[in-house]
Design a protein around this motif. Sequence first.
Motif, PDB file in Angstrom:
ATOM      1  N   TYR A 230      21.668 -21.770   8.028  1.00  0.00           N
ATOM      2  CA  TYR A 230      21.006 -21.437   6.110  1.00  0.00           C
ATOM      3  C   TYR A 230      20.755 -23.078   5.502  1.00  0.00           C
ATOM      4  O   TYR A 230      21.863 -23.572   5.797  1.00  0.00           O
ATOM      5  CB  TYR A 230      21.681 -20.889   5.608  1.00  0.00           C
ATOM      6  CG  TYR A 230      21.153 -19.527   6.225  1.00  0.00           C
ATOM      7  CD1 TYR A 230      20.320 -18.089   6.631  1.00  0.00           C
ATOM      8  CD2 TYR A 230      22.438 -18.708   7.350  1.00  0.00           C
ATOM      9  CE1 TYR A 230      20.615 -17.064   7.574  1.00  0.00           C
ATOM     10  CE2 TYR A 230      22.604 -17.874   7.918  1.00  0.00           C
ATOM     11  CZ  TYR A 230      21.609 -16.934   8.219  1.00  0.00           C
ATOM     12  OH  TYR A 230      21.018 -16.224   8.758  1.00  0.00           O
ATOM     13  N   CYS A 326      23.318 -18.900  -1.039  1.00  0.00           N
ATOM     14  CA  CYS A 326      22.599 -18.421   0.453  1.00  0.00           C
ATOM     15  C   CYS A 326      20.405 -19.430  -0.656  1.00  0.00           C
ATOM     16  O   CYS A 326      20.246 -17.777  -1.578  1.00  0.00           O
ATOM     17  CB  CYS A 326      21.890 -17.254   1.088  1.00  0.00           C
ATOM     18  SG  CYS A 326      22.731 -18.158   2.790  1.00  0.00           S
ATOM     19  N   ASP A 328      17.466 -18.086  -1.073  1.00  0.00           N
ATOM     20  CA  ASP A 328      16.205 -16.934  -1.094  1.00  0.00           C
ATOM     21  C   ASP A 328      15.042 -17.034  -1.209  1.00  0.00           C
ATOM     22  O   ASP A 328      13.817 -16.599  -1.751  1.00  0.00           O
ATOM     23  CB  ASP A 328      16.670 -15.388  -1.122  1.00  0.00           C
ATOM     24  CG  ASP A 328      17.203 -15.689  -2.847  1.00  0.00           C
ATOM     25  OD1 ASP A 328      16.536 -16.360  -3.959  1.00  0.00           O
ATOM     26  OD2 ASP A 328      17.805 -14.526  -3.091  1.00  0.00           O
ATOM     27  N   SER A 330      14.210 -18.323  -4.940  1.00  0.00           N
ATOM     28  CA  SER A 330      13.357 -17.422  -5.902  1.00  0.00           C
ATOM     29  C   SER A 330      13.077 -18.384  -6.423  1.00  0.00           C
ATOM     30  O   SER A 330      14.312 -19.776  -6.594  1.00  0.00           O
ATOM     31  CB  SER A 330      15.261 -16.452  -6.290  1.00  0.00           C
ATOM     32  OG  SER A 330      15.743 -15.850  -5.607  1.00  0.00           O
ATOM     33  N   THR A 337      20.190 -14.788  -4.543  1.00  0.00           N
ATOM     34  CA  THR A 337      21.388 -13.738  -4.093  1.00  0.00           C
ATOM     35  C   THR A 337      21.921 -14.480  -3.865  1.00  0.00           C
ATOM     36  O   THR A 337      23.052 -15.306  -4.029  1.00  0.00           O
ATOM     37  CB  THR A 337      20.473 -13.170  -3.207  1.00  0.00           C
ATOM     38  OG1 THR A 337      21.963 -12.222  -2.317  1.00  0.00           O
ATOM     39  CG2 THR A 337      20.524 -13.987  -1.596  1.00  0.00           C
TER      40      THR A 337
END
Length: 505
Positions: A230, A326, A328, A330, A337
């Motif tokens: 990730y 992590c 995501d 956005s 998140t």
Amino acid sequence: MTVQLNDYSKIYDIAVIGGGINGAGIANDAAGRGLSVFLCEKDDLASHTSSASSKLIHGGLRYLEHKEFRLVREALAEREVLLAKAPHIIKPMRFIMPHRPHLRPAWLIRAGLFFYDHLGKREKLLGSNLIYFKEDSPLKPAITRGFEYSDCTVDDARLVVLNALQAKEKGAKVVTRTRCVKAYRQQELWHLELQSGAESYQIRAKALVNAAGPWVEEIISENLQLKSPYQIRLIQGSHIVVPKLYDCHKAFIMQNEDRRIVFAIPYLEQYTLIGTTDQEYLDDPQKVEITDVEIDYLLTVTNSHFKKQLTRTDIISQFSGVRALCDDESDNPSAVTRDYTLALQVEDKTTPLLSVFGGKITTYRKLAESALEQLGPFFTDMGEEWTANEVLPGAENWTTLEDLVIKIQNQVAGVTEQLATRWANAYGSRVWGILHERKALEQLGQHFGHGLFESEVQYLCENEWANTAEDILWRRTKLGLAFDEKQVKNLESYLTGRRQKDDAA
Ligand SMILES: Cc1cc2nc3c(=O)[nH]c(=O)nc-3n(C[C@H](O)[C@H](O)[C@H](O)COP(=O)(O)OP(=O)(O)OC[C@H]3O[C@@H](n4cnc5c(N)ncnc54)[C@H](O)[C@@H]3O)c2cc1C
């Protein structure tokens, strides 16, 4: 504390990189299940993100807006579990949200609070209600009503130390100021190369946990030469500390025009803690510092709510941390998140590597349980889950903190209620490890100022991995807010003398 080089002969079950809340929590859980555990921290315990938080054990009301229901449910339930585990360092707190109808309608807030009241198990914490502000309210007269609900506050750095202490008491080896510079798999074992001051050594373990917080990705790609499953985003958050802004012992959750929220939280009796911000951070996490933009932002939000107007000169202290979230994708840093992700990478069915991405202080215990569940297949003799029901060090053998304060004052002549309360809140029943049979303040050794005596300093060095004045003044205690430069220097030179004596012995 250094490890003997002959430690190489020992094969640990689990080696943990990182002494923040997640590393300490995992090490503690694993040690309590009978696994042999090694944890290394490159600086001091909790010296990075885990001491730079808003110091809340909270469900995260605003995460409901981002539909983080899993996280909120888990976090809400954890409030009471953690409150029972460490009532000396975790306290219930009422939060007041002034109503600002142009930002969020009342029905939306009521709906959010209904979920908040019912999503997680709640026995001790009170539910939410509507409130009306009278003339004596610290808020501006235009703010006439609001909502009140419960969450908890925590001494974040001490939560980390207590987990490390419990891990040690259950057999783990915890070393600070020891960097993992490299780790590799060889003959079904992890080999860790460690650097502690001028000394380098190796240890071996069957499993490796990467709980390096903002450094999690760097550890995988640079120290382990592997590919990270990730990507993380580093999001800076800062706080300012000002003299008490208002009198009641409740926190305020202020809604800002950008739809973010900022807390004003009673802090250490005399102060108010104001934070936090959310901004992308691209530099070295070791160097994070509050920016002028963040200071202005925090002052503006606060001044738009409270009658008392703050300026920069009111700021007594400030701190900054980096969330490793992590990615995501956005657009908005405050919407990324806050939930955690655990990544397990295995080679030939052995040598698991478990990396921790994201996470809240509030959910550290559940995160550790999930980590151990993922490592379970590699350790078939491992014990059951245990952390929900066992208290943390210091929470044993007292009924109320008031009783403990009285006991301390009854035993040691000259101790003020303020000092006994500080000790009770920081150490719980472990305070007897500082006081022993001593009957008067004069028996506690050198006084460094503001109620910090030699016996407390010794306790912190011998039991809680404290090494420098900063460790003692900002993380083991918060006396740094009171100490002046001369007092800090005096403490530092005492500690240097102590270290020299230790080295010579
Ligand atoms: C501004 C802000 C406010 C927050 N407020 C809250 C809150 O109120 N409530 C809440 O629940 N959560 C809050 N959080 C989130 C919470 O603080 C973090 O999720 C948590 O502290 C992360 O802990 P960690 O152990 O993963 O990381 P860290 O605490 O950063 O620990 C990682 C450790 O790994 C060590 N390390 C790195 N590389 C190496 C190496 N090579 N060798 C040895 N050691 C190494 C580092 O020195 C560091 O100490 C907040 C976060 C921020 C930034």
